[in-house]
Design an enzyme around this catalytic site. Sequence first.
Site, PDB file in Angstrom:
ATOM      1  N   CYS A   1       0.844  -1.199   0.000  1.00  0.00           N
ATOM      2  CA  CYS A   1       0.000   0.000   0.000  1.00  0.00           C
ATOM      3  C   CYS A   1       0.868   1.233   0.000  1.00  0.00           C
ATOM      4  O   CYS A   1       1.455   1.571   1.017  1.00  0.00           O
ATOM      5  CB  CYS A   1      -0.927   0.016   1.210  1.00  0.00           C
ATOM      6  SG  CYS A   1      -1.849   1.556   1.388  1.00  0.00           S
ATOM      7  N   GLY A   2       0.951   1.901  -1.136  1.00  0.00           N
ATOM      8  CA  GLY A   2       1.800   3.071  -1.234  1.00  0.00           C
ATOM      9  C   GLY A   2       1.155   4.320  -0.694  1.00  0.00           C
ATOM     10  O   GLY A   2       1.753   5.385  -0.742  1.00  0.00           O
TER      11      GLY A   2
END
Length: 283
Positions: free
Chosen positions: A115-116
């Site tokens: 999850c950036g």
Amino acid sequence: MGRVTERRRVLRIRDGAIDHRADTLVAEEPLEIRLNGKPLAITMRTPGDDFALAAGFLVSEGVLGGAEELANIVYCAGATVDGSNTYNIVDVRLAPGAPVPDITLERNVYTTSSCGLCGKASLDAVRTTARWPIADATPLRLEPALLSALPDRLRAAQQVFDRTGGLHAAALFTADGELLDVREDVGRHNAVDKIVGRALQQGLLPLAGKILMVSGRASFELAQKAVMAGIPVLAAVSAPSSLAVDLAAESGLTLVGFLRGTSMNVYAGEERIALPAPAAGRG
């Protein structure tokens, strides 16, 4: 930088047979990105193409738009107690005159391989203004058969995946299906940043008329990275998120999901897909 893979001893069980053997794993290490000496973000990545990753990340954040805005990128020493260089910290220096964003508070980001966007103050903080509006770009028409061929071309170029089975990939294609670049990483968003960063370093932005192909799903973040790099088409082998579809519709991005074999779903921007004319009705 020989840390793309590592070896670990495992217990293997196959059809009742038991033995110990060495297994090849993809490496995962943190990379801290600093901007003009100030900490900006930390991402878990596969080592390699670190400068391109940092540059591509800053393109997606709206900080960089061209090679002329980048002075240099260097590794920072002093990452350990004894001051040795672990090659896990990079400092990006902007060229004189390039605007420096305020990174004191809400621009501090922690990203992971899955999850950036973790740590963003709000969704609005990610909706940065694109420098190259995709909707205004030169018209592009793609045959479904061309899109159908891209997943196999991407898979054939994944060298490290063949050894580990544990990497995502992103590839950049021309409108004719020619493979221009492919990068692998434990994080799908990192692979895209490496693609975009390499293009920035080579003075190729915006990537108008190009196709970005990613393994796995198409998240909002990946759609944003495509838009910020001026890429008009994003294709994924799995599903997009609802927010990715919303962003694609708002920005003029063509978003293709579930691209497998001759099947695909076009979630936005279907005007770029060259569909066959309907068969004439019988009299």
